[in-house]
Design an enzyme around this catalytic site. Structure first.
Site, mmCIF file in Angstrom:
data_model
loop_
_atom_site.group_PDB
_atom_site.id
_atom_site.type_symbol
_atom_site.label_atom_id
_atom_site.label_comp_id
_atom_site.label_asym_id
_atom_site.label_seq_id
_atom_site.Cartn_x
_atom_site.Cartn_y
_atom_site.Cartn_z
ATOM 1 N N HIS A 49 34.436 32.217 44.598
ATOM 2 C CA HIS A 49 35.035 33.212 43.690
ATOM 3 C C HIS A 49 35.987 34.072 44.512
ATOM 4 O O HIS A 49 35.565 34.970 45.234
ATOM 5 C CB HIS A 49 33.959 34.085 43.050
ATOM 6 C CG HIS A 49 34.510 35.036 42.025
ATOM 7 N ND1 HIS A 49 34.105 35.019 40.712
ATOM 8 C CD2 HIS A 49 35.428 36.027 42.105
ATOM 9 C CE1 HIS A 49 34.748 35.955 40.033
ATOM 10 N NE2 HIS A 49 35.570 36.581 40.870
ATOM 11 N N HIS B 168 29.544 36.800 40.199
ATOM 12 C CA HIS B 168 29.233 38.044 40.925
ATOM 13 C C HIS B 168 28.106 38.851 40.264
ATOM 14 O O HIS B 168 28.298 39.994 39.871
ATOM 15 C CB HIS B 168 30.481 38.906 41.119
ATOM 16 C CG HIS B 168 31.372 39.029 39.916
ATOM 17 N ND1 HIS B 168 30.925 39.378 38.665
ATOM 18 C CD2 HIS B 168 32.717 38.869 39.815
ATOM 19 C CE1 HIS B 168 31.948 39.420 37.833
ATOM 20 N NE2 HIS B 168 33.042 39.111 38.503
ATOM 21 N N ASP C 282 34.343 37.312 45.652
ATOM 22 C CA ASP C 282 35.075 38.197 44.756
ATOM 23 C C ASP C 282 35.980 39.110 45.570
ATOM 24 O O ASP C 282 36.261 40.241 45.182
ATOM 25 C CB ASP C 282 34.140 39.013 43.862
ATOM 26 C CG ASP C 282 34.862 39.684 42.691
ATOM 27 O OD1 ASP C 282 35.977 39.233 42.349
ATOM 28 O OD2 ASP C 282 34.334 40.663 42.130
ATOM 29 N N HIS D 84 40.018 36.056 44.807
ATOM 30 C CA HIS D 84 41.308 36.505 44.276
ATOM 31 C C HIS D 84 42.346 36.440 45.387
ATOM 32 O O HIS D 84 42.163 37.047 46.446
ATOM 33 C CB HIS D 84 41.200 37.936 43.751
ATOM 34 C CG HIS D 84 40.273 38.071 42.583
ATOM 35 N ND1 HIS D 84 40.683 37.867 41.282
ATOM 36 C CD2 HIS D 84 38.952 38.370 42.521
ATOM 37 C CE1 HIS D 84 39.649 38.046 40.464
ATOM 38 N NE2 HIS D 84 38.594 38.344 41.200
ATOM 39 N N HIS E 276 32.887 36.387 33.711
ATOM 40 C CA HIS E 276 32.704 37.767 34.157
ATOM 41 C C HIS E 276 31.791 38.413 33.118
ATOM 42 O O HIS E 276 32.237 38.775 32.025
ATOM 43 C CB HIS E 276 34.042 38.498 34.233
ATOM 44 C CG HIS E 276 33.923 39.900 34.754
ATOM 45 N ND1 HIS E 276 34.572 40.332 35.891
ATOM 46 C CD2 HIS E 276 33.216 40.975 34.301
ATOM 47 C CE1 HIS E 276 34.275 41.614 36.104
ATOM 48 N NE2 HIS E 276 33.452 42.010 35.152
ATOM 49 N N LYS F 10 37.832 30.271 33.536
ATOM 50 C CA LYS F 10 37.257 31.599 33.723
ATOM 51 C C LYS F 10 37.405 32.440 32.466
ATOM 52 O O LYS F 10 38.511 32.694 32.000
ATOM 53 C CB LYS F 10 37.941 32.302 34.904
ATOM 54 C CG LYS F 10 37.456 33.723 35.171
ATOM 55 C CD LYS F 10 36.001 33.764 35.627
ATOM 56 C CE LYS F 10 35.512 35.184 35.844
ATOM 57 N NZ LYS F 10 36.157 35.852 36.989
#
Length: 337
Positions: free
Chosen positions: A14, A169, A241, A16, A135, A96
């Site tokens: 996970h 997460h 994350d 970004h 999420h 996602k």
């Protein structure tokens, strides 16, 4: 006592990477130490088309500059037809789902997560073996948002038993307890949620570089996460994350949500697992479980850590960007060899 540790094909499930200058700064920091990473699609605009997907993948590869690194791509959830999903299936690792407005760049997310409304897409994903990454937060009171989302996870798990659902997460003991209730539920856990509680974020002076969504929770929640990670539960895997924001957007009114851990995650995890006498289980948490859950074959890579002090840089900068990592200026007990 161990003085070195070698990890095989470390994976971050996970991540970004953002885009443009920020992508160029942070992508090499992950590619240096990870064999592969599952990349989030919440750009502006989000990644929803095949063309956008392939273009973003190429920008990542160009920025990463490591041949032994594989970006695993995802699409931003919307209603997709089966013909489109069949076309992109071999190019993505999952889709996602963001509740609308719940976190960074999620304004065009799903406004109502109803099994019947989403059924055409979720059934197509089930048939094609495409995992759903979620999420999992509501728009309720900030400390209760993940707990309030648990019935939605249960509904999805019950209504789509063939759909592999990744609770991203997770931050609560409620999510940990749900793992063993449904065969098709899995989870990622971050570095920060294994270490901090809300006290660390806002119990004294506000710590903007520890602020993320989902926000860190209570001691009992952190302890539940630590237990399941240290014991290498086969349904949990590491997902950092890691979410870079420019320093001026973190140290500001309206602090952006996200903790940047990509370049220090392995060092921190080695220290945590060693402290609890569980270093032998780190390999499963950082790689083996993800290999089994996603059925992937990333490039082979060995990363060796040594028991030597490592001073976390005050920032990582370049390409006109500056990002402050978690634990900036502090010393960790493990270093990259």
């Amino acid at each position: 006592m161990a003085t070195s540790l070698t990890l095989n094909t470390p994976l971050d499930m996970h991540l970004h990477l953002r885009d443009e200058a920020m992508l160029k700064l942070v992508a090499p920091l992950t590619a240096q130490t990870f064999s592969g990473a599952l990349v989030m699609p919440n750009l502006v605009p989000p990644v929803t088309t095949f063309e956008a997907l392939k273009a973003y993948e190429q920008r990542i590869l160009d920025a990463a500059s490591y041949e032994d690194f594989k970006p695993y791509m995802t699409l931003f959830f919307q209603q997709y037809d089966k013909a489109f999903l069949e076309k992109v299936k071999e190019h993505i690792i999952g889709i996602k789902l963001y509740p609308a407005g719940i976190t960074t760049n999620s304004e065009t997310g799903v406004s109502s997560i109803d099994s019947e409304t989403l059924r055409p897409t979720l059934e197509a994903m089930s048939d094609l073996g495409i995992p759903l990454c979620v999420h999992g937060e509501t728009n309720g009171f900030v400390m209760d948002r993940e707990k309030e989302f648990m019935p939605i996870y249960e509904s999805l798990a019950q209504n789509f038993p063939k759909l592999k659902i990744i609770m991203e997460h997770i931050t609560t003991k409620d999510a940990v307890e749900l793992l063993d209730k449904y065969e098709n539920l899995y989870a990622t856990i971050t570095v920060q949620h294994l270490l901090i509680t809300l006290d660390d974020v806002a119990g004294g002076m506000l710590q903007p570089h520890l602020f993320c969504k989902p926000i860190a929770k209570r001691y009992e929640d952190r302890d539940a996460l630590v237990k399941v990670a240290l014991n290498a539960h086969p349904k949990v895997m590491f997902g950092s994350d890691s979410a870079p924001h420019p320093k001026h957007k973190k140290e500001a009114c309206g602090c952006a949500a996200g903790v940047f851990t990509a370049p220090i995650a392995l060092q921190i995890l080695a220290g945590l697992f060693e402290t609890h006498g569980k270093l032998d289980n780190l390999q499963a948490f950082i790689s083996d479980n993800a290999l089994n859950i996603y059925g992937i074959t990333p490039p082979k890579k060995e990363i060796t850590l040594v028991k030597e002090p490592f001073l976390v840089p005050e920032n990582y900068s370049g390409e006109g960007e500056m990002v402050v990592p978690m634990y900036a200026g502090q010393t960790l007990s493990w270093s990259l060899a």
